[in-house]
Each structure stands twice: as C-alpha cells, then as structure tokens.
Scaffold this motif. Structure first.
Motif, short mmCIF file in Angstrom:
data_model
loop_
_atom_site.label_atom_id
_atom_site.label_comp_id
_atom_site.label_asym_id
_atom_site.label_seq_id
_atom_site.Cartn_x
_atom_site.Cartn_y
_atom_site.Cartn_z
N TRP A 1 0.83 -1.20 0.00
CA TRP A 1 0.00 0.00 0.00
C TRP A 1 0.87 1.26 0.00
O TRP A 1 1.57 1.56 0.96
N ALA B 1 -0.06 4.22 0.33
CA ALA B 1 -0.48 5.16 1.37
C ALA B 1 0.36 5.01 2.63
O ALA B 1 0.62 6.00 3.33
N ASP C 1 -5.96 7.48 -4.63
CA ASP C 1 -7.27 6.94 -4.28
C ASP C 1 -7.21 5.91 -3.16
O ASP C 1 -8.17 5.20 -2.90
N GLU C 2 -6.06 5.81 -2.47
CA GLU C 2 -5.92 4.88 -1.34
C GLU C 2 -6.17 5.61 -0.02
O GLU C 2 -5.59 6.68 0.23
N ARG C 3 -7.03 5.02 0.82
CA ARG C 3 -7.26 5.57 2.15
C ARG C 3 -7.22 4.41 3.14
O ARG C 3 -8.04 3.49 3.07
N LEU C 4 -6.26 4.46 4.06
CA LEU C 4 -6.13 3.43 5.08
C LEU C 4 -6.36 4.05 6.45
O LEU C 4 -5.96 5.20 6.71
N VAL D 1 -8.85 -0.65 5.06
CA VAL D 1 -8.84 0.13 3.82
C VAL D 1 -10.26 0.55 3.49
O VAL D 1 -11.22 -0.20 3.70
#
Length: 534
Positions: A447, A449, A473-476, A531
């Motif tokens: 990932w 992020a 567009d990655e949100r962890l 995620v």
C-alpha cells in the motif's frame, strides 16, 4: 528527494553486531554471522540494515572507541568479509548502512598518540586540550555522559583533554579543518566500497562552546540519577557551528548517488528538526526518539505525533524508532500485548521506521548482574540502572543451545525465554509477533499510502489512537487500542465502508474480510489496519 528513494519507502533494521550471529564459536557476533542471516532479513521484508561499529577498537566502549576508521576489527572479520557481506546484501536487495563515530576516537588511535606526545605536535589541535582552571583542576564543570568529570589530566603535557564519554574516548576538535578533511575521507573510503549510508553517532556533540563556558546546574537533579544529569548540556553540546559540520558530512554523502545520512540526536523536537539543515542540506533523517521516551497513552502519543509532524520543515522526511542499543526494549516498557500494538504504530506512521533487532520476536531486557556486566557506563555508575547490557543480549534464533546464536558461551547472558521466543519457533506461528512484523512490512510494500501517504489524526483520547494514511485513491485507517479492555471506536462519519487488512490479535485477520462503517469494536490491546472500500 522523490518519494520513491529507498530510505523513504523502506524499513531500516538495526543490528548490534556483537549480538546478532556468531559464526566461529567465540561468543561474539561477526560479519560472517550477519551474512548467514541475510535470507532471514530479506524474508522479514526490511529495506536496509544498519550495523553498529565494526572498526578496529580496544573495545572500551564495545566499538564506539575507534582506533582505525578504515579497517575491520579482527573480532568481526576482515575487509574481504565485509565486501562479501555487502555484495550478498545488495544481491538480495538489502542496503547496508554503517555506524560513523566522528565525535571521538579511541585513545589508542595514532592521531591521539601524536596529539598527546607534546604541546607542539602538528596534531595537538586535532583534539580538545585546555590548561587547568586558575585554581587548579578541570577547566570547567562539564560532566562525562558516563559519569565524572569530562576532563582528563595528562601529566606529560600538563593539560586536560576533553572526553564526552569514557576517558579512553577523547573528543576530536571539529573546528580544525584538518580533522574535518580526515573524517570526510574516512567516509569516502566506505562509500567507494559501496556502503549505502551512515548513521552518525552523537551528532549533536560535534560542536562545543568555543569559550568553554560552564554548563548550568540542573535544578531538577535528584540524587540517584545519572551523574551527567547534574548539569544541563547547553554549552558542551548542540552549538550553532554544528550545522556547518553536519552540512560538510552531507556534502560528502552527496558526492555519491542514492546514499543516506542519519543522525543520532537526543534533543527536544524544536532543536532536533534543525538538523535537517538549511535548504535540507543536513541529515536526511535526524533520528526521532520520541516513541522511546513517550508516556504510553493515546493522548500523549497523539500530541507528540502532531507536534513532530508540525515541526518538520518543508521537504523534510519523518522517521520513527521504538528502541535501540542504548534504550530499554519496547516489550519491557509496555508489555507483550502492547508491544504488538507498538509494532503496528511504528510501521504505519508517516515516515521511515527503524526496527531494533529482536524486537520483532518480542525480546525483553535481560537482567545482567555481577561478573556478567560488560557496559562501562554501568561499571562506572553501579546500582542506578543505567546499564545497557540488558537490551544488547544475543539474538534468539532457535531453542537449541545458546539460542542458535553461537556454539560457545555468548558474551552476554541469553534471555530465559529463548526456547519459546525465538525466530525458528515464532516463524511457524501465523499469529506470532514475528509474523505480525513481517505482515506489517509486507503491508507497507503493498500500500503506497503507508509508504508515502499523508497523515491525518482522527482521535487520540482515552485508550484510542486513530489516524488515517492517504494518497491518490488509497485511504487506510489505523485504529489502536492502548488499553487492556475492549473499546468501541467512533470513526469519522460518512466516509464509507472499511475492510480490515491486518489485526494484531488472532481473533480478527484480513482473511475474515471484516467490514465496518461508522464504528468498530476493538479487542483489548488490538491494533487494526483497514482500507476504505466504498
């Protein structure tokens, strides 16, 4: 620096060379031993290894008293052994960072032998010499970090020399351009061999008050504390000139492609971040030790994380550590359950994390007493708990004799739990702390992020520390329960559904595809990475 450089994206792993792996049965770790364990380090998923000093040394301070900056102590092997280790590490995609000790040499170094031979020797000014005080005695009140006066009288020349640590470790005079040139050339010796960077020992000590002003007395000193806490080291360390010295070291590093400069600096955050340098021409990574000294609570951790993030200059890159060869181990500080939560915190915060060898198997401080004590600080100031031996004990590889570390009696005692807390045993347990560390390293690789994403604190109260890492567009989301009771965590509303990727507890894992939206029920001592799915 672009985000993809190795020292930003990856995990650094500190190896205390004496204690990692012994290959010849003398009870002391060596280069061939490190080489034997490279496959393990690659399996773990780290990017780089940082090796404690391996240079020729009388070992008064176990390698931090160097008598030759451009060779290998026979205790650890040879230059050929080092070159093979470096080649094998690079073949596995592992970078190699060496310890660099520029503040002081051994008193057996040829430079110091010349310096103390006479007052008019050309190398006299390579070290710090002063006449006695007007009434006799040391020139000022500076105290050694290992206790007692930091000044040692030399009968032959009638002056004192300065040593911030042991008397066997005289400080170099970094105001002398010849000293700087010689120390820069030592860096080039290793950089030309292919070393990927350096961790600089006690970087903030390189410049002392040119007027040799007394350090102020510490009004908060309490009897029974280490001797060096009697004074506040505001004149004996961290002088303005130090940043020019660090910039000079960085300039040498920058002569070579893709190398890193890391600085050991025990200072408050507002002074620590100055070591990034003007126009970021200082250390790439001034070591941030806040997690080592933090109160282990969500509010305290939340505050220090946000204060540190706010203090980093534009373009600076953060870094985090839980422990090192000078500090009590994380599992001893917070307990086995929270050590797992701490691992998740370390490996999900924004910035470069450094793992101290053995923390990934939950090693704890090992009691060392009597004839087993090796640390000179502990021997100088017995009975006050300053010894560093407990966190330097041999790596626990297996349940076999001597924990698979050596064929002979190790130089320090083994942990009593080595038959269960060892790599061989824990590697087979999918829920072990070792596999947690490995899975966290893999998560960072998977990932973006976690490697380079921005960070946003959502909650730091009670037992709950919750923050987000995001890029593109990655949100962890990272949810940590720092308490021993289950907690329901209220999450930011309206963001969507989260899917669990990794938990510190076996009752929940990514394979269960657990999803949640505005709240999540955290187990006692649980850390959870999730995620955003929709």
């Amino acid at each position: 620096m672009p985000d993809h450089v190795w020292w930003k994206r990856g995990v650094i792993y500190e190896i205390y060379a004496r204690s990692f792996q012994d290959s010849n049965g003398d009870g002391v770790g060596d280069l061939a031993g490190i080489r034997q364990r490279l496959d393990y380090l690659a399996w773990l998923g780290v990017e780089a290894i940082w090796i404690s000093p391996i240079y020729p040394s009388p070992m008064a301070d176990f390698g931090y008293d160097i008598s030759d900056y451009c060779a290998i102590d026979p205790l650890f092997g040879s230059l050929d052994d080092f070159d093979v280790l470096l080649e094998d590490a690079h073949r596995r995609g592992l970078k190699v960072v060496l310890d660099y000790v520029p503040n002081h040499t051994s008193d057996r170094h040829p430079w110091f032998a010349e310096s103390r031979s006479s007052r008019d020797n050309p190398r006299r000014d390579w070290y710090i010499w002063k006449d006695p005080a007007p009434g006799g005695g040391p020139p000022n009140n500076w105290i050694s970090n290992f206790g007692g006066s930091a000044w040692q009288f030399d009968e032959a020349t009638g002056q004192y020399y300065y040593h911030a640590f042991l008397r066997e470790q005289p400080d170099l005079n970094w105001r002398n351009p010849d000293v700087r040139a010689a120390m820069h050339e030592a860096l080039r010796f290793w950089l030309r061999r292919g070393v990927d960077g350096f961790r600089v020992d006690v970087m903030w000590h390189l410049a002392k008050s040119a007027a040799f002003l007394d350090d102020p007395v510490n009004p908060a000193y309490a009897e029974g504390a280490p001797d060096n806490q009697r004074i506040l080291q505001v004149n004996s360390t961290d002088q303005p000139e130090v940043h020019a010295f660090v910039h000079g070291i960085r300039s040498v590093i920058d002569e070579f492609e893709d190398r890193v400069l890391i600085g050991e600096i025990y200072l408050p955050v507002e002074r620590l971040v100055a070591y990034y340098g003007d126009n970021l021409g200082g250390a790439h990574l001034p070591f941030n030790f806040q997690l080592i000294h933090a109160t282990w609570s969500a509010p305290a951790l939340g505050r220090l994380i946000e204060e540190y993030e706010a203090a980093i200059p534009e373009g600076g890159w953060p870094n985090w550590v839980l422990g090192n060869h000078d500090q009590s181990r994380i599992a001893s500080r917070v307990g086995a359950a929270q050590a797992r939560v701490a691992a998740m915190l370390l490996l999900t915060l924004r910035g470069t994390p450094t793992i101290y060898y053995g923390d990934e198997i939950g090693m704890t401080d090992v009691p060392v007493s009597g004839e087993d004590i090796r640390d000179p600080w502990s021997l100088n100031e017995p009975g006050i708990g300053v010894g560093r031996d407990p966190q330097r004990t041999p790596m626990q590889w297996s349940a076999r004799p001597f924990a698979g570390f050596s064929r002979g009696r190790p130089w320090l005692p083994l942990g009593r739990d080595f038959q269960t807390a060892n790599v061989e045993t824990l590697r087979e347990d999918p829920q072990s702390i070792l596999n947690l560390y490995r899975n966290l390293c893999a998560l960072r690789t998977e990932w973006k992020a976690l490697r380079v994403g921005a960070m946003k604190m959502h909650r730091a109260e009670g037992d709950l520390l919750i923050f987000e890492r995001a890029v593109d567009d990655e949100r962890l989301l990272v949810c940590l329960n720092l308490g021993a009771e289950a907690r329901q965590a209220e999450l930011p509303a309206g963001l969507g559904r989260w899917r669990a990727l990794l938990s510190t507890v076996s009752a929940r894992n990514a394979g269960n595809n657990v999803e949640f939206e505005d709240t999540v029920q955290l187990h006692p001592d649980e850390g959870l990475v999730a995620v955003l799915t929709a």
